[in-house]
Design a protein around this motif. Structure first.
Motif, short mmCIF file in Angstrom:
data_model
loop_
_atom_site.label_atom_id
_atom_site.label_comp_id
_atom_site.label_asym_id
_atom_site.label_seq_id
_atom_site.Cartn_x
_atom_site.Cartn_y
_atom_site.Cartn_z
N ASP A 2 10.55 -10.58 1.83
CA ASP A 2 9.85 -9.31 1.78
C ASP A 2 9.39 -9.06 0.35
O ASP A 2 9.94 -9.61 -0.60
CB ASP A 2 10.75 -8.15 2.22
CG ASP A 2 11.04 -8.13 3.70
OD1 ASP A 2 11.34 -9.19 4.27
OD2 ASP A 2 11.00 -7.04 4.29
N LEU A 3 8.40 -8.21 0.21
CA LEU A 3 7.87 -7.81 -1.09
C LEU A 3 8.09 -6.31 -1.22
O LEU A 3 7.84 -5.56 -0.27
CB LEU A 3 6.38 -8.14 -1.15
CG LEU A 3 5.62 -7.84 -2.41
CD1 LEU A 3 6.17 -8.65 -3.58
CD2 LEU A 3 4.14 -8.17 -2.20
N ALA A 4 8.57 -5.84 -2.38
CA ALA A 4 8.80 -4.41 -2.58
C ALA A 4 8.13 -3.97 -3.89
O ALA A 4 8.19 -4.68 -4.89
CB ALA A 4 10.29 -4.11 -2.63
N LEU A 5 7.51 -2.80 -3.84
CA LEU A 5 6.83 -2.23 -4.99
C LEU A 5 7.57 -0.96 -5.40
O LEU A 5 7.69 -0.03 -4.61
CB LEU A 5 5.38 -1.89 -4.65
CG LEU A 5 4.59 -2.95 -3.87
CD1 LEU A 5 3.19 -2.44 -3.57
CD2 LEU A 5 4.56 -4.24 -4.64
N TYR A 6 8.05 -0.94 -6.63
CA TYR A 6 8.78 0.22 -7.14
C TYR A 6 7.81 1.23 -7.74
O TYR A 6 7.15 0.94 -8.74
CB TYR A 6 9.81 -0.21 -8.19
CG TYR A 6 10.61 0.94 -8.74
CD1 TYR A 6 11.73 1.39 -8.07
CD2 TYR A 6 10.22 1.58 -9.89
CE1 TYR A 6 12.46 2.47 -8.55
CE2 TYR A 6 10.94 2.66 -10.38
CZ TYR A 6 12.06 3.10 -9.70
OH TYR A 6 12.77 4.17 -10.18
N VAL A 28 5.78 -5.52 3.35
CA VAL A 28 5.69 -4.88 2.04
C VAL A 28 6.40 -3.53 2.11
O VAL A 28 6.15 -2.74 3.01
CB VAL A 28 4.23 -4.70 1.60
CG1 VAL A 28 4.15 -3.97 0.26
CG2 VAL A 28 3.51 -6.05 1.52
N HIS A 29 7.27 -3.29 1.14
CA HIS A 29 8.00 -2.03 1.03
C HIS A 29 7.46 -1.28 -0.17
O HIS A 29 7.35 -1.85 -1.26
CB HIS A 29 9.50 -2.28 0.84
CG HIS A 29 10.11 -3.04 1.96
ND1 HIS A 29 10.89 -2.44 2.91
CD2 HIS A 29 10.04 -4.36 2.30
CE1 HIS A 29 11.28 -3.35 3.78
NE2 HIS A 29 10.78 -4.52 3.43
N VAL A 30 7.13 -0.01 0.02
CA VAL A 30 6.70 0.83 -1.10
C VAL A 30 7.81 1.86 -1.33
O VAL A 30 8.14 2.64 -0.43
CB VAL A 30 5.35 1.51 -0.83
CG1 VAL A 30 5.00 2.47 -1.97
CG2 VAL A 30 4.25 0.47 -0.65
N ILE A 31 8.37 1.82 -2.52
CA ILE A 31 9.46 2.72 -2.90
C ILE A 31 8.84 3.87 -3.68
O ILE A 31 8.26 3.68 -4.73
CB ILE A 31 10.50 1.97 -3.77
CG1 ILE A 31 11.01 0.73 -3.04
CG2 ILE A 31 11.62 2.91 -4.17
CD1 ILE A 31 11.69 -0.27 -3.94
N GLY A 32 8.97 5.06 -3.11
CA GLY A 32 8.35 6.24 -3.71
C GLY A 32 9.21 6.83 -4.81
O GLY A 32 10.34 6.41 -5.04
N HIS A 57 6.52 -0.74 5.00
CA HIS A 57 7.70 0.13 5.10
C HIS A 57 7.69 1.06 3.89
O HIS A 57 7.57 0.60 2.76
CB HIS A 57 9.00 -0.69 5.10
CG HIS A 57 9.08 -1.69 6.19
ND1 HIS A 57 9.43 -1.35 7.48
CD2 HIS A 57 8.82 -3.02 6.20
CE1 HIS A 57 9.41 -2.45 8.23
NE2 HIS A 57 9.05 -3.46 7.48
N ARG A 58 7.80 2.34 4.15
CA ARG A 58 7.83 3.32 3.06
C ARG A 58 9.24 3.84 2.90
O ARG A 58 9.90 4.18 3.88
CB ARG A 58 6.88 4.48 3.38
CG ARG A 58 5.45 4.03 3.54
CD ARG A 58 4.62 5.16 4.10
NE ARG A 58 3.42 4.60 4.70
CZ ARG A 58 2.22 5.11 4.57
NH1 ARG A 58 2.04 6.21 3.88
NH2 ARG A 58 1.20 4.54 5.13
N HIS A 59 9.70 3.89 1.66
CA HIS A 59 11.03 4.42 1.33
C HIS A 59 10.82 5.61 0.40
O HIS A 59 10.10 5.50 -0.59
CB HIS A 59 11.88 3.35 0.64
CG HIS A 59 12.04 2.11 1.47
ND1 HIS A 59 13.04 1.96 2.41
CD2 HIS A 59 11.31 0.97 1.52
CE1 HIS A 59 12.93 0.76 2.98
NE2 HIS A 59 11.89 0.14 2.46
N ALA A 60 11.47 6.73 0.71
CA ALA A 60 11.27 7.96 -0.07
C ALA A 60 11.66 7.78 -1.53
O ALA A 60 11.09 8.42 -2.41
CB ALA A 60 12.07 9.10 0.55
N GLY A 61 12.61 6.90 -1.80
CA GLY A 61 13.06 6.68 -3.17
C GLY A 61 13.95 5.46 -3.25
O GLY A 61 14.19 4.76 -2.26
#
Length: 158
Positions: A2-6, A28-32, A57-61
């Motif tokens: 997986d790929l995640a963007l902070y 792709v995960h986007v970390i808000g 996938h969106r993560h609130a934080g």
């Protein structure tokens, strides 16, 4: 893999990485919070017609993302300029999550310290960094090569 963007700052880079994920079958995960409007409309503008094929996938934080990582038993591999381990020398695993920091500031120390592994792109002395979307593509390509997870030409990815 997986790929995640902070907390990404630049919608065009996020769109580019969503397109990359769509084409290679990588979620792709986007970390808000993000530094821009993270609505589907805004992402569609940046990700073009590839957004429908992307798994986002969106993560609130950070805490929400960590909860997911720990529940899934995943390993975080952080791309950072503060490492002496070249990414090609790292042995990637299929369940790794490649984490990319903010374009403007990377990741805070707490995130850096929490990463299971930290890798870097070897560069010529005196140069600061490579664009985050290009860096993500380089490292993700090597990770997929190592784990034999690249889609076959003309075939849908797993």
């Amino acid at each position: 893999m997986d790929l995640a963007l902070y907390q990404p700052d630049i919608p065009q880079n996020t769109g580019t990485l969503l397109r990359l994920g769509a084409c290679l079958g990588v979620p792709v995960h986007v970390i808000g919070p993000a530094g821009f409007d993270l609505s589907d409309k805004a992402l569609r503008r940046a990700g073009l017609d590839y957004l429908d094929a992307a798994v986002l996938h969106r993560h609130a934080g950070w805490t929400a993302f960590l909860d997911w990582v720990e529940a899934e038993g995943r390993r975080i591999v952080l791309a950072t300029t503060r490492s002496d381990r070249p990414y090609p020398a790292h042995a990637f695993l299929p369940g790794d999550v490649l984490l990319l920091g903010r374009e403007s500031a990377g990741v805070p120390d707490a995130v850096h310290d929490r990463a299971d592994v930290r890798v870097t792109i070897p560069m010529r002395p005196g140069l600061r960094s490579i664009n985050v979307a290009l860096a993500g593509a380089m490292i993700l390509g090597e990770a997929l090569r190592q784990t034999a997870a690249l889609p076959e030409p003309g075939q849908p990815s797993a």
